[in-house]
Design an enzyme around this catalytic site. Sequence first.
Site, PDB file in Angstrom:
ATOM      1  CG  ASP A 222      -5.161   2.780   7.840  1.00 59.06           C
ATOM      2  OD1 ASP A 222      -4.554   1.940   7.168  1.00 59.06           O
ATOM      3  OD2 ASP A 222      -5.546   3.881   7.405  1.00 59.06           O
TER       4      ASP A 222
ATOM      5  CB  CYS B 277      -0.955  -0.021   1.201  1.00 61.63           C
ATOM      6  SG  CYS B 277      -2.355   1.123   0.986  1.00 61.63           S
TER       7      CYS B 277
END
Lengths: 306, 306, 306, 306, 306, 306
Positions: free
Chosen positions: A198, A129
Amino acid sequence: MTEKARLTADKIRKLEVQGARNVAIAALKALETMAHETKTNTRESFFKELSEAKTILFEARETEPLMRNAVKWIINRVEDSDERSVETLATLVTSSSRSFQKKLEGSIELIAEIGARRIRDGMVILTHCHSSTLTRLLTKAKKTGKNFEVICTETRPALQGRITAREMIELGIKTTMIIDSAARSFMNVADMIFVGADALTSEGNVINKIGTSSIALLAYESRTPFYVVSELLKFDPTTLCGDYEIIEERSPLEIWAEAPENLIIRNPAFDVTRREYIHGIICEEGIIPPDSVVEVMNRRYPWVFH
Amino acid sequence: MTEKARLTADKIRKLEVQGARNVAIAALKALETMAHETKTNTRESFFKELSEAKTILFEARETEPLMRNAVKWIINRVEDSDERSVETLATLVTSSSRSFQKKLEGSIELIAEIGARRIRDGMVILTHCHSSTLTRLLTKAKKTGKNFEVICTETRPALQGRITAREMIELGIKTTMIIDSAARSFMNVADMIFVGADALTSEGNVINKIGTSSIALLAYESRTPFYVVSELLKFDPTTLCGDYEIIEERSPLEIWAEAPENLIIRNPAFDVTRREYIHGIICEEGIIPPDSVVEVMNRRYPWVFH
Amino acid sequence: MTEKARLTADKIRKLEVQGARNVAIAALKALETMAHETKTNTRESFFKELSEAKTILFEARETEPLMRNAVKWIINRVEDSDERSVETLATLVTSSSRSFQKKLEGSIELIAEIGARRIRDGMVILTHCHSSTLTRLLTKAKKTGKNFEVICTETRPALQGRITAREMIELGIKTTMIIDSAARSFMNVADMIFVGADALTSEGNVINKIGTSSIALLAYESRTPFYVVSELLKFDPTTLCGDYEIIEERSPLEIWAEAPENLIIRNPAFDVTRREYIHGIICEEGIIPPDSVVEVMNRRYPWVFH
Amino acid sequence: MTEKARLTADKIRKLEVQGARNVAIAALKALETMAHETKTNTRESFFKELSEAKTILFEARETEPLMRNAVKWIINRVEDSDERSVETLATLVTSSSRSFQKKLEGSIELIAEIGARRIRDGMVILTHCHSSTLTRLLTKAKKTGKNFEVICTETRPALQGRITAREMIELGIKTTMIIDSAARSFMNVADMIFVGADALTSEGNVINKIGTSSIALLAYESRTPFYVVSELLKFDPTTLCGDYEIIEERSPLEIWAEAPENLIIRNPAFDVTRREYIHGIICEEGIIPPDSVVEVMNRRYPWVFH
Amino acid sequence: MTEKARLTADKIRKLEVQGARNVAIAALKALETMAHETKTNTRESFFKELSEAKTILFEARETEPLMRNAVKWIINRVEDSDERSVETLATLVTSSSRSFQKKLEGSIELIAEIGARRIRDGMVILTHCHSSTLTRLLTKAKKTGKNFEVICTETRPALQGRITAREMIELGIKTTMIIDSAARSFMNVADMIFVGADALTSEGNVINKIGTSSIALLAYESRTPFYVVSELLKFDPTTLCGDYEIIEERSPLEIWAEAPENLIIRNPAFDVTRREYIHGIICEEGIIPPDSVVEVMNRRYPWVFH
Amino acid sequence: MTEKARLTADKIRKLEVQGARNVAIAALKALETMAHETKTNTRESFFKELSEAKTILFEARETEPLMRNAVKWIINRVEDSDERSVETLATLVTSSSRSFQKKLEGSIELIAEIGARRIRDGMVILTHCHSSTLTRLLTKAKKTGKNFEVICTETRPALQGRITAREMIELGIKTTMIIDSAARSFMNVADMIFVGADALTSEGNVINKIGTSSIALLAYESRTPFYVVSELLKFDPTTLCGDYEIIEERSPLEIWAEAPENLIIRNPAFDVTRREYIHGIICEEGIIPPDSVVEVMNRRYPWVFH
């Protein structure tokens, strides 16, 4: 006057603002604007508006602890003051917000420095990512003369791996892209894994882009060090209280726009990587084992828990 | 007169013919055509042509043991005869080819029956990529009244998971599609994993679509049974002799057509799943441990080793 | 007047002074001598000399956190005073050094007491290399009437296992020596593993004599408890900042004096044992999980981080 | 006047009072009674009596850290006062005891709330033995509308699983009972494991009813989350000092009353579950990794260590 | 006339003849000599002598299945003939012996070819101890133009790693030597492990030089392929019947000549590597999983079991 | 005249006849009686009766492969003959039955001899449930002078461990009984695990008394060898064809006779132990890896597959 908060929340929801840090900063800026454009003139109504803005922003996305911690911190600071003048309170919102952003910037710079020292000449770093903190770290390493390669997964469905790849190419780093499924075939080539986060949980687990936990398992299978690069303020205090970190599920269209009728498409955006697969968390405290996140938060940011 | 072989090899190379079984059948049909259209009129030149055709077909794709075993078997059979008439030899090519296809069809039907018995009402089966043998198995299970669900990965980059998904939907099976990276998030939902195979090796390992070995590891991590569904003739005898099964690397364009300059894109088509992660191989012999493949081949198809 | 520091550094380098504790004490004594024999007469020049001595001592060996922490602590203490008289400052060096040594002695005694309680009658303890803290622990256990056996590896290349063996024999403990490679064959005989440490890292890993990490893995494979016996001041604060603990590589001659030409000989002196293989660290705080070392350091010795 | 302590200790020994919390409360009540019925009239003799009572209560059972911590806390509090009047001291015993019980009650309520949030609709929770704290948690979850099932082992030899089963049935929860040996067969049915604790150790391990550590291993084998539900005051500070948590061995008659002569019957009441098999400890601090127990104790209950 | 057998047995015992293959050949040569120099003149007495020679040779060393299988095969062959002339029987001994040696040589050559194909350009091969079959394999690989490096352990106590190192250097292969304990530090550098074998067992385990099983575990920990290179005739049929492969224990003097009194020194020469850690056995059958050794023996060498 | 079969089936169902071997023998005796008391007088009706008897016996219990294989073998043998006289066919039933029992007895004796050799003086053997083959093995070991101890679990719910315990005590073996849940606490005391088997499957897994698979996992966790002791004719050929070995579920009353209303009680009698946890199967072929069971069956008992 919570319109600005509403606009920002919309942008966050539609992914026009992306990345934990950008989302947090957008929310702070919305608070600043709101504070200065408010038409209320009592302390009470000012705080009522702030509280509404907080609710609106919190509802924009489910897994955004950094933004939530940021908003909470600003409001706490303003509430701590005894001021009754709305103007002064608005100024306090701005100064607190600036101070928060400055500290955040300091954390990221520190993380980049610490993490860059982990990179040795000749290493191959595999990543998944895109994370702006991680890009900062790799930039720092490159700038300090470290010679290394990067392998990045494409990261279906939104292909954020392409952002990482472009950034690496621009830095002049030798970069290889693979599909997510090919990670195991390149695991013995990789010397180290770096991913962003996150959210951090009280159990020491890490929430990150879907696919992260598989890569962590592959790294464990082949004794390849796996590090999470993250500001500690991504810690979500509600996990301590038994709440699950909610895994956002995004639109099926991201996966297959013209899917046949009746086909169910599941599109969770994140997954949970257990602490036992994580070598260390590279954060503003230094490189720490994931088990100690709660204790470090208690020492550095006790206000998070209140 | 090896033109037909050349044409077929081209189609295989360009993936116009796909799937181990289709490729094998196309190669056999090419041999049949060639044998009947040949202009040679001596046994020696006939065999010379057959041998050239074999070379051409073998070079079409690196990992095609089923096709190679099929071609080898036909040629062996024809060579075993003492016939000198080219016409008779050509007839022998056809009859051997038909006989091989019939046996292959029998194997697949048997595998479907055996595998279907493993499925229990209420099960959720997770699969990766597309395999015609596996589709046959799931069709058989559905037709015999088993009530089950299927989860299929999309299988980047060529998205063969969509083929599987369409077939399942058409069979009226409740089907869910996920991205490859999400497999771990659905591993505790799945009751069993079924995948096909491109090649079986002497060590008991299985070569299949890239991503298979990660799913096998995830299944192992969560004690979910992982089965490989495959005809035994996908065994590659050269692995016994120390050769590596060659992992085809396909075009970068499949992954990112407009990639930035200097970005290296690696696109291996297959990976290796170690025998320790495989519960059993469902083949025409029954359900066997992967370790015993060489011995079963010695008992059932000893000609493969010569 | 940094000559004494230089002499001490030489002895450390040549292994004339050995063992983390002996090295730390030698360095402190060098500082004491230097402080009292100095010819400088201003606070400023006194501190300049101290600083030079520190640099010299630090360069003597790469992996010596106990010595580094000791030297840092003395200098910090002296700097904290406002004294300007060099004589008084010199006295402060001595008193601080004595105080440090006394505390260190106290820690070791406490570790010996705590660890000795872990030993039960009839146990077989396996150990690797030599550690004076561990010898203290085993002596304490023997003196308090515990009846146990010891297996010690010989610990190539420098054979420090022989020192341990002699000490154990002298204590009247039944002792068995094996080669390093035989550890796995004796793992089911051993009831517990005890090893010392050269350095503790922020990730909770332990740096100790080469071979330690293999023994830890063997212990893990057979569910045999593996404990590290170490003063907490062996913690290296630079690991928190991303630095690798540097693994000293010693002379090839230690391994093969008359090696054939062209043969490369690699002789790393230490290796890294991951926290997941360590049952606990027996230190002056008690028996703690390796993950909590950073937090315990923050509570007990916060000055280490500055 | 330590008679009351003696009577209570007897009841504890004979299991007339059972469960860590009940035992702690009974001990506190004995202290209260004793303090008010004492005939001594000096501070010194009063404390002498308290000290004797403590000894008597501590000897009642070997693995009772909650009771020990409770008694220690009361006595510490009373000793901290300068009062010399026995009457006033007795009042202080009562008020401290009440205060302790209230806090304990608060902890249990908090644990129930936190743990209940971990339960999702449709979950199957597997548990072993009986724990009043866990029953409180499941009651809370049921009362807040969570819809879940429970599987409980029977828990040989004393069959406390039957108590759990009755409580669950009474709460209207769908409940299944299995023998202890069948746990592995139901592990893939279970979504989560919850067990109580008798003691927490400094290494992060948990002492609980015999069989708990096997279930933890089975959970680990199948990636099923395993949580320990426990008040932090079950932490045993002597484990930090190297003492083993003593595993009580109960009467052979519990296992086989008419065993043949010469048959040895071993009946340990507890076993040790290693921290690596524990997802988290659900305690009044929240859900924490087992590694951080010592640090949390230092922050919340520092008096436990003195 | 069993004197020759006795002399050979002595040499074997004193390690003047070393290595499974050299020992087997020496034993065969002893039988040849004996057969030709015998003074007996009846078939019966000839076989009596052969049988005595067999006993003497078998007692020379405990773990020598290759030699035992060789001797057994020769005697079986001679016994199968109906010849009564001692002279003819002696000729039969010689021809059988030659035939055995030729086949053995063929096996080794085949193993070298098969194994050499496993080596890819750029690989780093780690090995332990010395094996003539493995040296043959590496020589073959080098001669066929493969470009690779070798890491060899020194292999305490007899330092056979030095023999391997010299052979590699002479072949012009880049070679690194490490102590046995350093293997884990080089495991992520190594691409593949190759070791020889002293005996293969019916369970699929391998007996080889002490330290092999630790290296296998390290390889498993880091997903590095671990291959055993061995003639199948090192299979020991008595393991099928429940006998343990006996682990020879050699003189303590090999480890420490001037050890202190009372020190026990244990010096086992071999250890057992479990089949689960072995990727494959490279033998004359090809590369096979260790589990199938018994079945392959039944197919290729059924006489071994009688 | 299938009444005898019906009576025998009843006894098997009610557990009046227990243990795989006793059940098989009872079924054979029923066939013998039936054959001799039949009133039919044609070959056709005789075989019809045999076939009905087979159906009745097969339905008596679901997991009885030894009995099924035995009955199948007898009927096959009789069918192979061309005899038409019912009397002669009946005699053939008897002789085949006797021959089968004799071979079975031979297998068990051989297994006992082979297994006994695995036991070394001083060993502690842990076992679960009761197996007559295993008792034979331990008796043989004791009779040949081996000195060892036995730990047996009580084996809830039917407590067959008590039968084992009594047999061991009668043999004069030092024996310890524990509850099933305590197995992990005694795993490092045990040197080896021996269990029997109810069925062997084509995947190499073993079906045995509930709880066996947990013990296998515990053994694996602590590197304790785990052996299955079983006649090969317990192999169930239907597993090869994809059928699951059916796990019998017995009465809830065995677990809790006066259970509260609404409580579900699940009582599976067996579980599945995966081949990866099994060191070897001790059978009449010798000690073999579980993976090779199918191949050994093909070699020794090919009729089982037809």
